[in-house]
Design an enzyme around this catalytic site. Structure first.
Site, PDB file in Angstrom:
ATOM      1  N   PHE A 172       1.197   5.206   0.801  1.00 29.48           N
ATOM      2  CA  PHE A 172       0.618   6.201   1.808  1.00 29.48           C
ATOM      3  C   PHE A 172       1.343   7.445   1.293  1.00 29.48           C
ATOM      4  O   PHE A 172       2.333   7.632   1.116  1.00 29.48           O
ATOM      5  CB  PHE A 172       0.900   6.058   3.035  1.00 29.48           C
ATOM      6  CG  PHE A 172       0.378   4.748   3.752  1.00 29.48           C
ATOM      7  CD1 PHE A 172       0.812   3.484   3.398  1.00 29.48           C
ATOM      8  CD2 PHE A 172      -0.730   4.810   4.576  1.00 29.48           C
ATOM      9  CE1 PHE A 172       0.140   2.421   3.895  1.00 29.48           C
ATOM     10  CE2 PHE A 172      -1.443   3.909   5.144  1.00 29.48           C
ATOM     11  CZ  PHE A 172      -0.788   2.348   5.118  1.00 29.48           C
TER      12      PHE A 172
ATOM     13  N   THR B 265       0.920  -1.334   0.089  1.00 27.49           N
ATOM     14  CA  THR B 265       0.042  -0.090  -0.081  1.00 27.49           C
ATOM     15  C   THR B 265       1.022   1.135   0.053  1.00 27.49           C
ATOM     16  O   THR B 265       1.884   1.339   0.712  1.00 27.49           O
ATOM     17  CB  THR B 265      -0.950   0.164   1.343  1.00 27.49           C
ATOM     18  OG1 THR B 265      -1.693  -1.198   1.196  1.00 27.49           O
ATOM     19  CG2 THR B 265      -1.801   1.157   1.274  1.00 27.49           C
TER      20      THR B 265
HETATM   21  O1  LIG Z   1      -7.277  -0.714   8.076  1.00 18.90           O
HETATM   22  C1  LIG Z   1      -5.944  -0.406   8.125  1.00 18.90           C
HETATM   23  O2  LIG Z   1      -5.424  -1.075   8.842  1.00 18.90           O
HETATM   24  C2  LIG Z   1      -5.402   0.632   7.423  1.00 18.90           C
HETATM   25  O3  LIG Z   1      -4.426   1.106   7.636  1.00 18.90           O
HETATM   26  C3  LIG Z   1      -6.531   1.055   6.319  1.00 18.90           C
HETATM   27  C4  LIG Z   1      -5.791   0.324   4.977  1.00 18.90           C
HETATM   28  C5  LIG Z   1      -6.516   0.962   3.621  1.00 18.90           C
HETATM   29  O4  LIG Z   1      -7.118   2.024   3.747  1.00 18.90           O
HETATM   30  O5  LIG Z   1      -6.132   0.593   2.588  1.00 18.90           O
HETATM   31  C6  LIG Z   1      -4.421   0.587   4.642  1.00 18.90           C
HETATM   32  C7  LIG Z   1      -3.543  -0.447   4.273  1.00 18.90           C
HETATM   33  C8  LIG Z   1      -4.192  -1.834   3.725  1.00 18.90           C
HETATM   34  O6  LIG Z   1      -4.295  -1.514   2.378  1.00 18.90           O
HETATM   35  C9  LIG Z   1      -5.660  -1.910   4.283  1.00 18.90           C
HETATM   36  C10 LIG Z   1      -6.339  -0.931   4.915  1.00 18.90           C
END
Ligand SMILES: O=C(O)C(=O)C[C@]1(C(=O)O)C=C[C@@H](O)C=C1
Length: 423
Positions: free
Chosen positions: A302, A300
């Site tokens: 950020f 992911t």
């Molecule tokens: O729910 C979490 O743990 C988050 O940090 C959110 C979140 C997102 O919004 O995509 C962040 C990373 C992962 O891809 C899954 C969920």
């Protein structure tokens, strides 16, 4: 050669507000999953903050376009355009901010060299950087906040909107929010919020995301009737969940760690959560299955957000994020993309979102009928710094075809070594 016009000109010329002494952040209560009175949720983060301080130099001044006042109206080199950073006069040479010496009668204008303190002011409250993220402790966003600001104090917020507000209202200094995942795609809500709020992207961080299936101790997979998690996490584990042959309903909740906390707090023996191994530890759950993301290299991305932009540099790889709405005309998107292609600037991301103010363009053709075209906002990330002339020229060209253009940030690319199994 294109003349430079706002909004990207702002990236080159900074002028301090009359006084850069900031008032202490107001005590503002924001609906947020964090007790601001007892700010004790701090982490023993590592020690690479200095790296970020030098690379993510935060201006304590508001960005004002000095270039607008230039009699020539262009910026094609030469130390003729004097701007200022934090009260220090600077001259702009070759589109980079470079302090230059002025002599004789201009002595009063003599620029003071910038110091690292000017570029990286300490948090105004004199302590750690406070970093807002969405979710509760154990969320991937918390891990991303920790990776981005190893010495920071992580501040959990219940919604993305709240994380934006905590920074705008000085409750936090930065926000770290997800924008895209390699399996699940874009987190559209944050694209929309980036436009609605005035924060700047000052960095990015990519986090390998390693999901686990968590349940109360002693619970077996066969007992489960429900799996809860963040919608992105459910999407990232879609095939694996099917392969696990569970007879379960899938339900979306606000965040992964929140799902784990909910299972534990309510002693739910038929419900499992998809979350991190750290969430299992924090909430006393057992790991029923490990690494259940559909792709082992699930990652992911950020973005790090701040109230002020950073000074773009050319001594390390930078990325720039923009958003625009196209103007009337044909092949507009093609023309915009060509502006980058002709200058050998790689695009790393393009995203379109509905243009909420003018969602539909109606074209009446008496013989054929009425066409209803959807209008979009386009978000583009490209691999160049706003300190580079080719990036400035590309945006000058883009502006010719767009009715609206905003630079969301020009920031160092995450170049950390690729280690997908490390989360
Ligand atoms: O729910 C979490 O743990 C988050 O940090 C959110 C979140 C997102 O919004 O995509 C962040 C990373 C992962 O891809 C899954 C969920």
């Amino acid at each position: 050669m294109h003349t430079l016009t706002p909004p990207f000109r702002n990236y080159l010329n900074y002028r301090a507000r009359p006084s850069v002494t900031r008032a202490a952040p107001p005590r503002i209560s924001v609906k947020c999953g964090y007790n601001f009175e007892s700010a004790n949720f701090s982490h023993g983060f590592g020690s690479s903050r200095a790296d970020w301080q030098s690379s993510c130099a935060i201006l304590a001044s508001k960005v004002v376009s000095q270039q607008e006042d230039s009699p020539t109206g262009n910026n094609t080199g030469g130390a003729t355009d004097v701007g200022a950073v934090n009260g220090h006069k600077t001259a702009v040479t070759d589109l980079n901010i470079v302090p230059t010496k002025l002599s004789g009668e201009n002595k009063a204008l003599q620029p003071k060299p910038l110091t690292i303190t000017d570029l990286s002011p300490a948090p105004m409250h004199g302590s750690q950087l406070r970093v807002a993220y969405q979710g509760v402790p154990g969320a991937y966003s918390e891990a991303a906040a920790r990776k981005a600001y190893p010495n920071g104090e992580a501040i959990p917020c219940d919604q993305f909107e709240v994380a934006f507000q905590t920074v705008e209202l000085w409750v936090a200094d930065r926000a770290v929010l997800p924008v895209e995942n390699s399996l699940g795609g874009s987190i559209h809500r944050n694209y929309d919020l980036l436009l609605r709020h005035s924060l700047h992207i000052v960095g990015e961080v990519q986090l390998p995301v390693h999901h686990c299936l968590l349940a109360l101790p002693g619970v077996r997979k066969e007992y489960l009737t429900r799996v809860i998690s963040h919608p992105q996490a459910l999407a990232q584990c879609e095939n694996s969940l099917t392969k696990l042959d569970l007879n379960v309903a899938r339900e979306a909740v606000d965040d992964t760690a929140g799902a784990a906390e909910f299972v534990a707090a309510n002693n739910l023996r038929e419900t499992a959560a998809i979350a991190s191994a750290r969430a299992a530890e924090l909430y006393g759950l057992q790991v029923l299955a490990d690494g259940i993301q559909d792709d082992p290299s699930n990652v992911t991305r950020f973005v790090m957000l701040a109230r002020e932009p950073i000074i773009p540099r050319t001594d390390r790889p930078f990325k720039t994020s923009i958003v625009f709405a196209h103007d009337k005309g044909t092949s507009v998107l093609f023309k915009v993309l060509s502006a980058f292609a002709f200058r050998n600037i790689s695009l790393t991301k393009i995203e379109s979102r509905p243009h909420r103010i003018r969602p539909i363009r109606v074209v009446d053709d008496q013989s054929e009928g009425t066409a209803k075209h959807f209008e979009y906002l386009f978000y583009i990330d490209f691999e160049a710094s706003m300190a580079e002339v080719r990036a400035q020229n590309a945006l000058a060209e883009v502006q010719e075809f767009t009715s609206f253009l905003r630079v969301l940030g020009s920031y160092p690319m995450d170049m950390t070594p690729w280690n997908p199994s490390s989360s």
